[in-house]
Structure formats: structure tokens, C-alpha cells
Design an enzyme around this catalytic site. Structure first.
Site, PDB file in Angstrom:
ATOM      1  N   HIS A   1      33.245  39.207  49.619  1.00 39.30           N
ATOM      2  CA  HIS A   1      32.114  38.489  49.012  1.00 39.30           C
ATOM      3  C   HIS A   1      32.339  36.993  49.230  1.00 39.30           C
ATOM      4  O   HIS A   1      33.486  36.528  49.200  1.00 39.30           O
ATOM      5  CB  HIS A   1      32.070  38.706  47.491  1.00 39.30           C
ATOM      6  CG  HIS A   1      31.394  39.960  47.040  1.00 39.30           C
ATOM      7  ND1 HIS A   1      31.850  40.699  45.963  1.00 39.30           N
ATOM      8  CD2 HIS A   1      30.267  40.596  47.477  1.00 39.30           C
ATOM      9  CE1 HIS A   1      31.049  41.739  45.773  1.00 39.30           C
ATOM     10  NE2 HIS A   1      30.090  41.702  46.673  1.00 39.30           N
TER      11      HIS A   1
ATOM     12  N   CYS B   1      33.926  36.476  39.486  1.00 40.68           N
ATOM     13  CA  CYS B   1      33.265  37.792  39.535  1.00 40.68           C
ATOM     14  C   CYS B   1      32.883  38.287  38.150  1.00 40.68           C
ATOM     15  O   CYS B   1      31.986  39.103  38.008  1.00 40.68           O
ATOM     16  CB  CYS B   1      34.193  38.830  40.143  1.00 40.68           C
ATOM     17  SG  CYS B   1      34.839  38.401  41.752  1.00 40.68           S
TER      18      CYS B   1
HETATM   19  N1  ARG Z   1      35.429  46.210  42.810  1.00 37.67           N
HETATM   20  C1  ARG Z   1      34.315  45.342  42.942  1.00 37.67           C
HETATM   21  C2  ARG Z   1      33.641  45.569  44.281  1.00 37.67           C
HETATM   22  O1  ARG Z   1      34.346  45.774  45.243  1.00 37.67           O
HETATM   23  C3  ARG Z   1      34.731  43.915  42.764  1.00 37.67           C
HETATM   24  C4  ARG Z   1      33.586  42.959  42.752  1.00 37.67           C
HETATM   25  C5  ARG Z   1      34.028  41.550  42.653  1.00 37.67           C
HETATM   26  N2  ARG Z   1      32.933  40.678  42.482  1.00 37.67           N
HETATM   27  C6  ARG Z   1      32.726  39.534  43.152  1.00 37.67           C
HETATM   28  N3  ARG Z   1      31.724  38.802  42.801  1.00 37.67           N
HETATM   29  N4  ARG Z   1      33.461  39.174  44.172  1.00 37.67           N
HETATM   30  O2  ARG Z   1      32.442  45.558  44.411  1.00 37.67           O
END
Ligand code: ARG
Length: 265
Positions: free
Chosen positions: A166, A260
Site C-alpha cells: 500500500h 493503517c
Molecule cells: N492485513 C491487511 C492487508 O493486507 C493490512 C492492511 C494495512 N493497511 C494499510 N493501510 N496499509 O490488507
């Protein structure tokens, strides 16, 4: 400066029960007690110390990643652009986000399937412009659609390292001039774009990037980031920011940290 309101969701059902990014391993279970403590410390820092208004979204059993509200969607004024998750494992979260925002009186839009968009995880404002990531979770075509909804210019950035899946894992706008960035997570062309568009980038070293230094939350002069990022903290302090480092180790097991866990409202 007025601080934004934030949306958080308590880690009641948080766990690692599937693997959709390289940080997650079902063999490395979450220590529930620690996760709750880490989340509560963070919530307390925001509310009691930094005087931020935090809204709570009720967690749902069976949706362990719902703690990561940054992925609910993107809020712009009274519009909520709801996420379309890439992985089936997280798609069940979508109706809960939509319901919450509708109830609060937001106008709700989405990008049409099969396009994917994962909210603030891949879309961050810097000086009125939307910096938008793509490759692992969000489709580049979604950027233009969202930019049309909110009528703000956008700038697409291609991610290339699956550990930084992300945009908010490798990039954090600090103010109009400064951003935390881990350059190696971006394709060469996007790296050039970042250097051209950011007057004063703080280039985070790999060791700290792997500690989620860029997954930081900036609230005026205060910056919250994970422990173990001393170089990043120094660079911020030199520019007049106050840093608050917290333990996010339980959430790192799922590939998330400070940023996150919150969504700007
Ligand atoms: N386990 C989650 C996923 O892989 C973690 C999300 C983390 N969020 C972020 N905004 N980077 O989707």
C-alpha cells in the site's frame, strides 16, 4: 490548525488467519492481550494527549483486518469513496463501512467492479493533490475516477516491492513541502516524480522502512510512528516536528502500524 477527526475500530477480532501480504503468517498468531494494549495506548495518545476526536466503528467477528480502517475508503468533505478490496478475505468489510458512512450522512460512491481501490491505504493528500498508489491493491484506472469524484488533481505512483503493498507503507505526506518516503518501494519513473513534486523529502533508510517508519500519522506538529525508527525521528525533529513512537508489533504481524489503524474523516 484544526486537527482531523479519525475513525478507528478496536482489535476485538483482530488476528492473522489468512495471508494476503508478505508480513502475514498464520503461524505467527496475534497476542490478543498485547494487541488490545497497543491499540489502547495509541487511542489514549490521540484522544487524551493530542486532543484528537476519534470515532469508533464496531468490529465484526470474522473480519480480522477491520482494525485497519485506513482501508475503508477515502473521505473528502462529505463524500466517502468506499473501497473495493482486491482480496476476497477483506471484501466482507465493505458493507459495514458503507453502512457507517451512510448513517453519518455521507454521500457514498465506489469505483465499479472489477476495479480495485483500497482507500487511504493507497490515496493520501499532499497540498491539495491526491497522491495515489497502484499495483498490488489498487488499479491505476481507479485514480482518475476518484479524482473525478472529488474534483482534485491526482498523481499516480507505481509500487514495486510487495512488502510495501500500500502507498501508506512507504510514503507519508508531512506538510506541503515534506514527506517521509522509502524510494526503493517505487518504480523508477515514480521515484523521479516524487523527487520532482516533493521539495523536501525525508528519505527513510531501508531498516526503518521495514519497521513501518512511513506508516506514520501526522497531526499538525505531532507525528506518531512505530518504535525503532530513530533516523526518521531525528529528521522530523530537525524540521520542528514532535515525534511519538509507540509499540505496534502485534499489528506489524498483519502488515500494518500507526497509519493503517486510522482513517481521516
Ligand atoms: N492485513 C491487511 C492487508 O493486507 C493490512 C492492511 C494495512 N493497511 C494499510 N493501510 N496499509 O490488507
Amino acid at each position: 490548525m484544526t486537527l482531523p477527526r479519525l475513525l478507528m475500530s478496536p482489535p476485538e477480532y483482530f488476528d492473522v488467519v489468512y495471508e494476503i501480504n508478505p508480513w502475514m503468517s498464520v503461524r505467527r498468531k496475534v497476542e490478543k492481550k498485547h494487541a488490545v494494549k497497543q491499540w489502547e495506548n495509541y487511542h489514549r495518545l490521540l484522544v487524551d494527549q493530542l486532543k484528537v476526536k476519534v470515532e469508533i466503528l464496531d468490529p465484526v467477528r470474522g473480519l480480522p483486518d477491520m482494525v485497519f480502517t485506513a482501508n475503508a475508503g477515502l473521505v473528502y468533505k462529505r463524500l466517502f469513496v468506499r473501497s473495493n478490496f482486491r482480496h476476497r478475505e477483506r471484501q466482507g468489510e465493505e458493507p459495514y463501512y458503507e453502512k457507517w458512512f451512510k448513517k453519518k450522512g455521507y454521500k457514498v460512491k465506489t469505483v465499479d467492479a472489477p476495479l480495485n481501490f483500497e482507500g487511504e491505504g493507497d490515496a493520501l493528500f499532499m497540498g491539495g493533490e491526491l497522491f495515489a498508489g497502484f499495483h498490488f491493491r489498487t488499479d491505476v484506472v481507479a485514480h482518475e475516477i476518484i479524482s473525478g469524484y472529488i474534483k482534485r488533481p491526482y498523481f499516480s505512483l507505481e509500487l514495486c516491492d510487495k512488502r510495501f503493498y500500500h502507498l501508506d507503507t512507504c510514503f507519508a505526506p508531512v506538510d506541503d513541502k515534506t514527506a517521509l518516503v522509502f524510494m526503493d518501494a517505487f518504480e523508477p519513473y515514480s521515484r523521479l516524480g516524487l523527487l520532482e513534486n516533493i521539495p523536501d523529502p525525508i528519505e527513510v533508510p531501508e531498516k526503518e522502512a521495514l519497521n513501518f517508519a512511513c506508516n506514520a500519522v501526522i497531526l499538525g506538529q505531532d507525528v506518531i510512528l512505530p518504535e525503532g525508527c530513530p533516523k526518521t525521528e531525528d529528521a522530523l525533529k530537525k524540521r520542528g516536528f514532535r515525534s511519538h513512537s509507540l509499540d505496534f508489533t502485534e499489528f506489524l504481524k498483519a502488515g500494518g502500524a500507526a497509519k493503517c489503524l486510522v482513517l481521516k474523516l
